[in-house]
Write an enzyme that holds these catalytic residues in place. Sequence first.
Site, mmCIF file in Angstrom:
data_model
loop_
_atom_site.group_PDB
_atom_site.id
_atom_site.type_symbol
_atom_site.label_atom_id
_atom_site.label_comp_id
_atom_site.label_asym_id
_atom_site.label_seq_id
_atom_site.Cartn_x
_atom_site.Cartn_y
_atom_site.Cartn_z
ATOM 1 N N GLU A 1 86.741 69.969 -27.131
ATOM 2 C CA GLU A 1 86.145 70.719 -28.271
ATOM 3 C C GLU A 1 86.359 69.808 -29.565
ATOM 4 O O GLU A 1 87.213 70.293 -30.436
ATOM 5 C CB GLU A 1 86.773 72.022 -28.412
ATOM 6 N N GLU B 1 85.830 76.569 -19.975
ATOM 7 C CA GLU B 1 86.381 77.815 -20.630
ATOM 8 C C GLU B 1 85.476 78.908 -20.896
ATOM 9 O O GLU B 1 84.424 78.731 -21.360
ATOM 10 C CB GLU B 1 87.267 77.323 -22.035
#
Length: 490
Positions: A188, A389
């Site tokens: 991320e 995720e």
Amino acid sequence: MTASTQTPQTPNATARPSGAPDAAREEMPAGFVWGASTSAFQIEGATGADGRGPSIWDDFCARPGAVLGGDTGEPGADHYRRMDEDIALMRELGLGAYRFSVSWPRVRPGGGGPANRAGIDFYDRLTDALLEAGITPWPTLYHWDLPSELEEAGGWPVRDTALRFAEYAALMGEALGDRIGHWTTLNEPWCSAFLGYAAGIHAPGRTEPAASLAAAHHLMLGHGLAARELRRVCGAQVGIVLNPAELVPHRPVAEDVDAVRRADGVRNRLFTGPLLRGAYPDDVLEDLAPISDFSFVADGDLETIAQPLDFIGVNYYFAERVAADREAAGDAAAEAGPAPALVGTEPAVLLPHGEERTGMDWGVDPRGMYGVLTRMAAEAPGTDLYVTENGAAYPDEVGPDGRVRDSERVSYLRDHLLAVRAAARGGAPVRGYFAWSLLDNFEWAWGYSQRFGLVHVDFATQHRTVKDSGRWYAAAAAAGAVPGAGAAEG
Ligand code: IFM
């Protein structure tokens, strides 16, 4: 302490916990990987053990008021010392793969300079123990814990950090590369750049919009350089983990639709442009011109960033609505997130989307999972996708009977897995799913107040209890399917 033995049922194909796949089950594609994810700073604890150096998150936690309750990386889930117990839990859950991150300050405490053998040994043992347990290791090299020394030298806004990252990637490639099939470079990068250097709500807690754009660029440069190094030293598959934003206009009017375009520019296309096409999109450069002239882009950087990707990791939790400004958002404006995270898109505001909310006050919208996967499949044709995720925080408690009845999480996981399946059936090459998270852990600025785990952790005693969602997930993984209908039960 041993891995939870309190669970009344050990999932297997014949004895399914309630809420598990049944006659109405929906099969996932053949070979689908069922895994769970964690990250080093969130679970390891042992921040001063065996030569580990400080990271920006240790420093940020020490800042008064930065993290809820003054929580820190201690004790985490004490995973550094309980690795064997945790691998036993993974076996109990029947995981096919485990995504963890390597702590850069544990293996190269200064960011550059000498390696720390004891730190490398930990990941060496973890890799061997996972393989021995029949679980495929999926390491991520950077999940936000930059060595403090590198931040002192300027952090990600400085080009040198990308070079040090590539050296660290080579170090880990040499140490583990003979046993690793899939590496991910960054987790991320949007969060690292914008929550860390613009909004200041993540480490290192800086609020410098121009620096945040340089950070985004150098993170991606670091990714490209690291990918090259990994391929040079070990030839494994290399990917990156993004958290694409699913954005919808607050109102069906031109102003909000353009606000979506601008927000999408910074949240998504600032990353997918260089990574997938070797160029920053023109409209994004134009929108961001008042903040930065992008003079940090050196010759050859974009070619380096656009290394071929073997796979893309997609992290998805919630969708957001975008309003052109606070007035357009109306009453919903009170729910808007921190404006500085929207570098270059102000005065647009982002609002939670979806009626139901999780413990983080994030909206629940599984359609967004379908949206991000189908969009990524279209933008990166032929590249394998993994959901690296997905999950939800709820205020779980261990009941008097030793069970954690987290039926909301079961529903959340089921609905999102069905969206993954729909995307796969629609042609998106989704090869696996990693639940976030294996264990309750340190949720960054929220400290230990938010529980995302399939396994409950009592942070005072470190006792682990598999939640109902963990047993449900284990049964789904064993069956290779998710329930097609019916309410989740505890
Ligand atoms: O806990 C985080 C993780 O570290 C990165 N992705 C989102 C998760 C939930 O906030």
